[in-house]
Motif scaffolding. Sequence first.
Motif, PDB file in Angstrom:
ATOM      1  N   HIS A  13       0.807  -1.068  -0.129  1.00  0.00           N
ATOM      2  CA  HIS A  13      -0.068  -0.028   0.164  1.00  0.00           C
ATOM      3  C   HIS A  13       0.984   1.295  -0.043  1.00  0.00           C
ATOM      4  CE1 HIS A  13      -3.816   2.433   1.104  1.00  0.00           C
ATOM      5  NE2 HIS A  13      -2.797   3.087   1.924  1.00  0.00           N
ATOM      6  N   GLN A  14       1.848   1.222   0.696  1.00  0.00           N
ATOM      7  CA  GLN A  14       2.894   2.423   1.049  1.00  0.00           C
ATOM      8  C   GLN A  14       3.510   2.653  -0.416  1.00  0.00           C
ATOM      9  OE1 GLN A  14       2.823   4.572   3.404  1.00  0.00           O
ATOM     10  NE2 GLN A  14       4.534   5.917   2.502  1.00  0.00           N
ATOM     11  N   HIS A  55      -4.373  12.079   0.710  1.00  0.00           N
ATOM     12  CA  HIS A  55      -4.964  11.946   2.188  1.00  0.00           C
ATOM     13  C   HIS A  55      -5.612  10.791   2.293  1.00  0.00           C
ATOM     14  CE1 HIS A  55      -7.096  13.443   5.413  1.00  0.00           C
ATOM     15  NE2 HIS A  55      -6.344  14.246   5.661  1.00  0.00           N
ATOM     16  N   ALA A  56      -6.617  10.561   1.408  1.00  0.00           N
ATOM     17  CA  ALA A  56      -7.362   9.292   1.795  1.00  0.00           C
ATOM     18  C   ALA A  56      -6.656   8.048   1.729  1.00  0.00           C
ATOM     19  CB  ALA A  56      -8.176   9.152   0.545  1.00  0.00           C
ATOM     20  N   ARG A  57      -5.468   7.840   1.086  1.00  0.00           N
ATOM     21  CA  ARG A  57      -4.625   6.762   1.198  1.00  0.00           C
ATOM     22  C   ARG A  57      -3.849   6.713   2.610  1.00  0.00           C
ATOM     23  NH1 ARG A  57      -3.744   3.281  -3.062  1.00  0.00           N
ATOM     24  NH2 ARG A  57      -1.885   2.718  -2.020  1.00  0.00           N
ATOM     25  N   ARG A  58      -3.377   7.744   3.038  1.00  0.00           N
ATOM     26  CA  ARG A  58      -2.478   7.978   4.048  1.00  0.00           C
ATOM     27  C   ARG A  58      -3.109   7.965   5.146  1.00  0.00           C
ATOM     28  NH1 ARG A  58       0.900  12.892   1.464  1.00  0.00           N
ATOM     29  NH2 ARG A  58       2.589  11.545   0.493  1.00  0.00           N
ATOM     30  N   THR A  59      -4.662   7.994   5.404  1.00  0.00           N
ATOM     31  CA  THR A  59      -5.261   7.945   6.348  1.00  0.00           C
ATOM     32  C   THR A  59      -6.300   6.707   6.485  1.00  0.00           C
ATOM     33  OG1 THR A  59      -7.191   9.233   5.396  1.00  0.00           O
ATOM     34  CG2 THR A  59      -5.500  10.321   6.857  1.00  0.00           C
ATOM     35  N   LEU A 276      10.832   3.978  -3.685  1.00  0.00           N
ATOM     36  CA  LEU A 276       9.334   4.100  -3.142  1.00  0.00           C
ATOM     37  C   LEU A 276       8.925   3.426  -1.972  1.00  0.00           C
ATOM     38  CD1 LEU A 276       8.127   3.287  -6.691  1.00  0.00           C
ATOM     39  CD2 LEU A 276       8.159   5.452  -5.753  1.00  0.00           C
ATOM     40  N   THR A 277       9.805   3.691  -0.951  1.00  0.00           N
ATOM     41  CA  THR A 277       9.551   3.240   0.484  1.00  0.00           C
ATOM     42  C   THR A 277       9.683   4.565   1.299  1.00  0.00           C
ATOM     43  OG1 THR A 277      11.583   2.821   1.088  1.00  0.00           O
ATOM     44  CG2 THR A 277      10.439   1.022  -0.121  1.00  0.00           C
ATOM     45  N   PRO A 278       9.143   4.538   2.496  1.00  0.00           N
ATOM     46  CA  PRO A 278       9.363   5.786   3.386  1.00  0.00           C
ATOM     47  C   PRO A 278      10.970   6.197   3.707  1.00  0.00           C
ATOM     48  CG  PRO A 278       7.701   4.404   4.271  1.00  0.00           C
ATOM     49  CD  PRO A 278       8.459   3.450   3.195  1.00  0.00           C
TER      50      PRO A 278
END
Length: 494
Positions: A13-14, A55-59, A276-278
């Motif tokens: 997902h991330q 925002h929707a994906r992160r929440t 493509l990771t944090p």
Amino acid sequence: MTASESLSALLDHQRETEALAAIAGRLEWDQETMMPPGAAEQRGEESAAISHVLHARRTDSRIGDWLAAAEGAEMTDAQAAMLRHIRRDFDRTRKVPATLAAEIARVTSVAQGRWAAARAADDFPAFAPVLARIVALRQEEGQALADGGDVYDALLDDYEPEMTATRLDAIFGEMRPRLTTLRERVLDRPEPAGLTGAFDEDRQLAFTRTLAQTFGYDLTRGRLDKSVHPFSSGSGADVRITTRVNPLDPFNCFFSTIHEVGHACYEQGIDPAYALTPLGHGVSMGVHESQSRIYENQLGRSRAFAGWMFDRMRDSFGDIGIDDADTFYAVVNRVQRDFIRTESDELQYNLHIMLRFDLERALISGDLAAADLEGAWNERFRADFGYDVPRPSLGCLQDVHWSVGLFGYFPTYSLGNVYAGCLHKALRRDIPDLDDHLARGETAPATSWLRDRVQRHGGLYRPAEVIERACGEAPTAGPLLDYIEAKFGALYDL
């Protein structure tokens, strides 16, 4: 779903979220470089739309479930660090309503064009209402993030996690007296003459590309364009930089480019496994600025590299009005009365940042109204620098940051200088013959050291931890101040 399956689902997902964020960043790059001016309103809607999706994906409520379930999974240090970043982002983003996030994206997208027009016209009142709206939105966001705590600290945390305004006050309080004392002594001395003549734009840009590659910027994974305000954008396999050209001042172009190359090389130097990771980004803006500032100043403005650059400039431009490398070095590091932060010397640069830090805190706290910013800026500049700002483009309209809502960003420049001072001390300790390499235009020993000690880790460690691991000691302002005093004391025979 098992712990390992939850971890895998979370990271998948991330990965998509990171890819969408990269697309949003590309929209911003295009707006600053190639977008037709008539597209500003539409771009605002596009930016708001993708902000809403992000925002929707992160929440997404599943993130909380995945995080809880993944706690029992066996994971590498890198995966544990990824979860730390995802959890922090999830907790912060949930506090901000989606409608507010989208409105901030829409307003700041449109505001960039309004700022550029006001700057060109030297018309702060034309921009003041837009700035007031941005301040109000960021105040609202900060209040949501602070959850009863300090609003400015909540915004600062976006750019330098775990830093506070109180700690910055202490750092700046240590720096200010030594810098102002040295500045007064230097400005009492004669300053070297500058370059003479006009410098062709195409030749400047060609020389700039040479400098970028000399410092290790990979143009197969990047590009160099022009913009009103130089910046770096992207990560991994697509990292882009911009510069600007002044026919009477090529150093503006050259050192802005080296600065942005420092940012870009940080992103290009991160372990490809983190893409493509944090962890696939610089860990903080302070650490990011440590790279851009050490590339630009401790390396690019060093006596050794200046000698190499002097010979190459004469090859490219012919007579530049300077006869020898020592004079060129003095000109490159000339301290003079000026107004522009990005063109400031190392000695005065942090004083420009302290001014902005105090003013933006006042804006966010409500102690300063946006409509009164120009007067407050001019009054503070007069007090700090001793002369008057003649027009807004040389004062409160010179920087793009507030037009795009970057409140809390400015102090990371000075924090980056502090980190760069620590890194430079350690670099010189580990590579005692560094000047011999720089005199030949060989930056690789320094840039490879920085890549190994700082850049490759991306977001694996916390900001201060990155610097401490690289240097062997916790970061302080002492090494930077010692370096500045030694350098400018010698240059101005103090």
